[in-house]
Design an enzyme around this catalytic site. Structure first.
Site, mmCIF file in Angstrom:
data_model
loop_
_atom_site.group_PDB
_atom_site.id
_atom_site.type_symbol
_atom_site.label_atom_id
_atom_site.label_comp_id
_atom_site.label_asym_id
_atom_site.label_seq_id
_atom_site.Cartn_x
_atom_site.Cartn_y
_atom_site.Cartn_z
ATOM 1 N N ARG A 126 2.725 18.635 -41.723
ATOM 2 C CA ARG A 126 2.097 17.999 -40.552
ATOM 3 C C ARG A 126 3.140 17.709 -39.461
ATOM 4 N NH1 ARG A 126 -1.836 19.195 -43.225
ATOM 5 N NH2 ARG A 126 -3.743 17.955 -43.457
ATOM 6 N N SER A 154 -8.199 12.909 -42.308
ATOM 7 C CA SER A 154 -7.137 12.077 -42.905
ATOM 8 C C SER A 154 -6.487 11.265 -41.787
ATOM 9 C CB SER A 154 -6.045 12.942 -43.535
ATOM 10 O OG SER A 154 -6.571 13.813 -44.497
ATOM 11 N N GLU A 202 -1.230 10.002 -39.287
ATOM 12 C CA GLU A 202 -1.265 11.421 -38.922
ATOM 13 C C GLU A 202 -1.937 11.539 -37.556
ATOM 14 O OE1 GLU A 202 -4.236 14.528 -39.677
ATOM 15 O OE2 GLU A 202 -3.191 14.711 -41.579
HETATM 16 N N1 EPU Z 1 -7.908 11.271 -54.424
HETATM 17 C C1 EPU Z 1 -8.434 10.174 -55.067
HETATM 18 N N2 EPU Z 1 -9.222 9.324 -54.353
HETATM 19 C C2 EPU Z 1 -9.500 9.507 -53.036
HETATM 20 C C3 EPU Z 1 -8.952 10.623 -52.376
HETATM 21 C C4 EPU Z 1 -8.159 11.500 -53.101
HETATM 22 O O1 EPU Z 1 -8.205 9.957 -56.251
HETATM 23 O O2 EPU Z 1 -10.216 8.670 -52.469
HETATM 24 C C5 EPU Z 1 -7.088 12.219 -55.179
HETATM 25 C C6 EPU Z 1 -7.840 13.526 -55.462
HETATM 26 O O3 EPU Z 1 -8.617 13.441 -56.597
HETATM 27 C C7 EPU Z 1 -6.724 14.523 -55.592
HETATM 28 C C8 EPU Z 1 -5.665 14.000 -54.642
HETATM 29 O O4 EPU Z 1 -5.962 12.624 -54.419
HETATM 30 O O5 EPU Z 1 -6.184 14.510 -56.868
HETATM 31 C C9 EPU Z 1 -5.625 14.782 -53.342
HETATM 32 O O6 EPU Z 1 -6.885 14.710 -52.687
HETATM 33 P P1 EPU Z 1 -7.416 15.899 -51.744
HETATM 34 O O7 EPU Z 1 -7.366 17.191 -52.480
HETATM 35 O O8 EPU Z 1 -8.713 15.481 -51.162
HETATM 36 O O9 EPU Z 1 -6.307 16.034 -50.626
HETATM 37 P P2 EPU Z 1 -5.556 14.968 -49.707
HETATM 38 O O10 EPU Z 1 -4.122 15.009 -50.059
HETATM 39 O O11 EPU Z 1 -6.222 13.645 -49.721
HETATM 40 C C10 EPU Z 1 -4.988 16.750 -47.887
HETATM 41 C C11 EPU Z 1 -5.059 16.861 -46.392
HETATM 42 C C12 EPU Z 1 -6.483 17.164 -45.940
HETATM 43 C C13 EPU Z 1 -6.926 18.464 -46.602
HETATM 44 C C14 EPU Z 1 -6.853 18.283 -48.110
HETATM 45 C C15 EPU Z 1 -7.236 19.529 -48.880
HETATM 46 C C16 EPU Z 1 -3.291 15.383 -45.582
HETATM 47 C C17 EPU Z 1 -2.958 14.137 -44.847
HETATM 48 N N3 EPU Z 1 -4.594 15.624 -45.767
HETATM 49 O O12 EPU Z 1 -5.768 15.614 -48.258
HETATM 50 O O13 EPU Z 1 -6.464 17.347 -44.536
HETATM 51 O O14 EPU Z 1 -8.252 18.805 -46.232
HETATM 52 O O15 EPU Z 1 -5.482 17.944 -48.485
HETATM 53 O O16 EPU Z 1 -6.195 20.426 -48.891
HETATM 54 O O17 EPU Z 1 -2.389 16.132 -45.960
HETATM 55 C C18 EPU Z 1 -6.785 16.208 -42.461
HETATM 56 O O18 EPU Z 1 -5.592 16.405 -42.238
HETATM 57 O O19 EPU Z 1 -7.527 15.605 -41.638
HETATM 58 C C19 EPU Z 1 -7.348 16.648 -43.736
HETATM 59 C C20 EPU Z 1 -8.614 16.384 -44.077
#
Ligand code: EPU
Length: 364
Positions: A176, A262, A359
């Site tokens: 990012r 996010s 972000e």
């Molecule tokens: N998780 C939880 N509880 C929650 C949210 C997440 O336990 O409420 C756990 C999930 O189960 C998983 C881990 O956290 O094990 C990661 O969650 P997720 O795959 O949803 O990805 P993220 O790290 O929360 C990032 C990006 C998203 C992108 C997703 C999918 C960032 C800041 N965000 O989210 O990007 O869609 O990966 O690749 O890196 C955005 O930037 O606006 C965005 C949505």
């Protein structure tokens, strides 16, 4: 080019929040962009470039300078390259260069690349925003980041008032992050060239995608083989459909909620810090970060450590299915979002010792 005055910005952002811009203009080409920047310099006011408004929080007081709404359009196939592509680490592959104007909607462009037989960007399907904003943020999702596919970025240098072309290495892409954030406000992206392939190979390594295709095999596949063994058969269009489906189920409906996805970046900590946290929270997930350190999903911390998933304070809250996503109800104020997110930052700091970083860009 027309410069308008006192234009409400809430309508141009996905948070649907924010006051007015003192000056506002739509820019459809380089000459207009030059004119707009010149105007701001002559008036001695700051300028701010708005794309799809999907990653900004605009203050209730608005912006006292010039908002430049980027409308440079165009999607074209440019040329074919043969040979090694450093960022994709493959030898002797054919790469096509496809370009898009900064004002194109990102997902329309992704759909267009697939319709024209190019693959690579399908993991980045359904991300709101424009092509021009994508390299600034180095948007990433489901195992891919735009930086892997950028061949070069064309930008307008507001210091020298000249057009420049930066190759992927010059852009210093990180999680990012990019040069466009380091030298904030200096470069305005006008067009992005991508090097894409036509080999149909897909990347379904990300956990959610693996699970999605494994489930499909279980329910509809004759042999019950896993996504790993079936990866050859999965097409880029199927990956796009999967990503859209996953996002649809996990992320809020943009028509119903104000949101910018996010709100924070996932924090990157040292291995030592992670080991310490892992003793207290053995189930804490992590990913190695390319630039060093350990990336921890903040959504997991907010959910499982701070118990803040689906929590609303007035018109602002964390989304019920993804705690990293901040949602707002109609009528919510930027000040409420700021107070709510500051409180989240404090709770994370108190519970884990980690300082988290937004972000979403704050505009005032
Ligand atoms: N998780 C939880 N509880 C929650 C949210 C997440 O336990 O409420 C756990 C999930 O189960 C998983 C881990 O956290 O094990 C990661 O969650 P997720 O795959 O949803 O990805 P993220 O790290 O929360 C990032 C990006 C998203 C992108 C997703 C999918 C960032 C800041 N965000 O989210 O990007 O869609 O990966 O690749 O890196 C955005 O930037 O606006 C965005 C949505």
């Amino acid at each position: 080019m027309i410069i308008q005055e006192n234009i409400s910005l809430a309508q141009y952002t996905t948070f649907k929040i924010g006051g007015s811009a003192r000056f506002f203009c739509l820019v459809t080409g380089i000459d207009e962009l030059k004119e707009a920047v010149k105007f701001a310099k002559e008036k001695n006011v700051p300028f701010f470039v708005l794309g799809g408004g999907s990653n900004v929080l605009i203050s209730d007081e608005g912006f006292h300078g010039l908002v430049i709404k980027m409308e440079i359009k165009g999607k074209v196939k440019r040329q074919k390259l043969k040979g090694k592509n450093e960022s994709q680490k493959s030898e002797n592959i054919e790469l096509e260069i496809v370009s898009a104007g900064a004002g194109e909607m990102w997902d329309d462009f992704v759909e267009w690349t697939l319709a024209n037989g190019f693959n690579g960007l399908e993991n980045l399907s359904a991300i709101p925003g424009t092509v021009g904003a994508a390299p600034v943020q180095n948007i990433g999702a489901y195992g891919a980041e735009i930086g892997q596919f950028v061949s070069s970025v064309h930008a307008f240098d507001t210091h020298t008032m000249k057009e420049i072309e930066l190759n992927a290495r010059d852009c210093h892409f990180g999680y990012r992050n990019s040069l466009f954030k380091h030298e904030k406000g200096r470069y305005i992206v006008t067009c992005v060239d991508f090097s894409l392939k036509k080999d149909g190979k897909v990347n379904v390594e990300y956990r959610d995608l693996k699970e999605y295709f494994n489930k499909l095999q279980v329910t509809s596949g004759p042999s019950g083989e896993s996504a790993d063994s079936k990866v050859q058969e999965i097409t880029p269009s199927q990956v796009r459909e999967a990503v859209i489906d996953i996002r649809w189920h996990k992320l809020p409906d943009w028509n119903k909620w104000g949101t910018a996805g996010s709100f924070f970046k996932n924090p990157v900590v040292t291995q030592e810090k992670f080991d310490e946290l892992k003793v207290k929270y053995p189930a804490m997930p992590s990913f190695p970060e390319a630039s060093g350190g350990v990336k921890i999903p903040l959504g997991w911390i907010l959910d499982n450590v701070c118990h803040l998933k689906g929590v609303m304070t007035g018109g602002v809250g964390t989304y019920e299915k993804q705690a990293l996503v901040i949602v707002t109800k109609p009528g919510a104020k930027a000040k409420e979002v700021v107070d709510f997110t500051h409180d989240l930052m404090k709770q994370v700091k108190d519970a884990t010792g980690i300082t988290i970083e937004a972000e979403v860009e704050w505009v005032n």
